[in-house]
Design a protein around this motif. Structure first.
Motif, PDB file in Angstrom:
ATOM      1  N   THR A 174       0.832  -1.206   0.000  1.00 35.48           N
ATOM      2  CA  THR A 174       0.000   0.000   0.000  1.00 35.48           C
ATOM      3  C   THR A 174       0.864   1.252   0.000  1.00 35.48           C
ATOM      4  N   PHE A 187      -9.613  -2.780  -2.381  1.00 37.02           N
ATOM      5  CA  PHE A 187      -9.135  -4.117  -2.018  1.00 37.02           C
ATOM      6  C   PHE A 187     -10.180  -5.144  -2.418  1.00 37.02           C
ATOM      7  N   MET A 201      -6.514  -6.688   5.037  1.00 34.61           N
ATOM      8  CA  MET A 201      -7.233  -5.418   4.995  1.00 34.61           C
ATOM      9  C   MET A 201      -6.723  -4.468   6.075  1.00 34.61           C
ATOM     10  N   ILE A 204      -3.616  -2.704   4.897  1.00 36.50           N
ATOM     11  CA  ILE A 204      -3.934  -1.599   3.984  1.00 36.50           C
ATOM     12  C   ILE A 204      -4.397  -0.381   4.778  1.00 36.50           C
ATOM     13  N   CYS A 220     -14.086  -2.286  -1.183  1.00 30.37           N
ATOM     14  CA  CYS A 220     -13.572  -3.567  -0.676  1.00 30.37           C
ATOM     15  C   CYS A 220     -14.596  -4.698  -0.828  1.00 30.37           C
TER      16      CYS A 220
END
Length: 344
Positions: A174, A187, A201, A204, A220
């Motif tokens: 990221t 994502f 996640m 990120i 996402c």
């Protein structure tokens, strides 16, 4: 005498798991003579007699030198590489490997547990299990089989977990996109049941927050960890108004990323000129996509080899509880699917 308390004390004195002591009590020959002597010596030191259960099945059991491995998808090159690592190491150790495919389905994993009971296995390796912690521990407690989890962590000193530091890897990936000027980052998040997806996640989110950015949940979408799953998830993102679409995408795995690449092309857009894209796994296909895919590169074969070697060491008494959590790094492999944000 409280047998449960006694077994625990003996295990602590011998420096082994309570499950190992239990297998010796049940006269299971999966335990090496050296380890049996170590446990018996610990019992003598404590001044107690090692209880014995007379079990005809255990007495006739002989080590079969076969390990079971549960994989969610044999068509996925990521799992193929892990399996190759397991099989190559098993050959060196004179072991066989019994494969169970679970199709990303917890119910199929449960059914595999029933089949495992029919095999005289020396241990079980579980890759990316979707089962709850309770189900996994229940299976372990019932079978007392040496168990290694790959890409899954359960806090239990008798079970070894081998993981990739995906949070660190996603922070790095990221940060690479942010350095290229990307602020709207999405994502393609993979299966909702995946613990690893949550870790990825979070990585990120950490990287974006460090730069004063926010990960938008709208960017996402969940999806199957397949090319088709990636195509559908990316198509949904491209339906967002153009000036609000993400300019960069991280995918749960390379298969999803390749599906996303196809979706971008189907809309007449280009990777990386219009949207930068990063995958995870560094499967062979990633280096041959057009453009070649920037991706996070976990040591897949090493994970499989390490899992197999750990099962072997659990059976021979050469395993320490302090080794029950193994975390490996996964570097970012830069190719041609990321570039400077066009809106920069």
């Amino acid at each position: 005498m409280n047998i449960k308390i006694t077994l625990k004390k003996i295990a602590q004195e011998a420096g082994v798991s309570q499950a190992t002591v239990s297998r010796i009590v049940n006269q299971n020959t999966n335990v090496s003579p050296e380890l049996t002597e170590k446990v018996e010596a610990a019992a003598r030191k404590l001044g107690v007699e090692l209880p014995r259960e007379h079990n005809n099945i255990s007495q006739t059991h002989e080590r079969c030198h076969v390990v079971g491995i549960l994989l969610s998808d044999l068509s996925n090159p990521y799992f193929q590489e892990i399996l190759k690592g397991v099989v190559d190491e098993a050959k060196l150790l004179d072991y066989g490997v019994q494969v169970f495919e679970t199709y990303e389905d917890p119910r199929s994993e449960e059914e595999s547990f029933q089949h495992i009971g029919r095999f005289n296995l020396d241990g079980v390796i579980m890759c990316a299990s979707r089962l709850s912690r309770y189900r996994l521990l229940n299976f372990y407690q019932k079978t007392q089989l040496p168990m290694v989890l790959v890409n899954r962590y359960i806090k239990n000193s008798n079970i070894c977990s081998i993981l990739i530091d995906y949070e660190k890897a996603m922070i790095q990936a990221t940060a690479h996109l942010i350095a290229l000027g990307h602020k709207r980052i999405g994502f393609l998040a993979g299966p909702a049941s995946s613990e690893s997806a949550k870790v990825r996640m979070n990585g990120i989110r950490i990287a974006m927050e460090r730069d004063g950015l926010e990960l938008d949940e709208e960017y996402c979408p969940r999806c199957f960890p397949t090319i088709e799953g990636g195509f559908q998830a990316m198509t949904s993102l491209l339906s967002i108004t153009k000036n609000r679409q993400p300019t960069a995408i991280l995918a749960y795995n390379d298969l999803i990323a390749i599906g996303a690449l196809r979706a971008v092309r189907s809309r007449g857009l280009r990777i990386p000129e219009d949207i930068s894209l990063i995958g995870i796994d560094n499967i062979e296909m990633a280096s041959h996509s057009n453009p070649p895919l920037t991706t996070i590169s976990p040591p897949k074969k090493q994970m499989g080899s390490l899992a197999m070697r750990t099962i072997y060491r659990m059976n021979t008494g050469d395993y320490e509880h302090s080794e029950g959590y193994i975390e490996l790094d996964a570097p970012l492999t830069l190719r041609s699917s990321t570039t400077v944000c066009a809106e920069r």
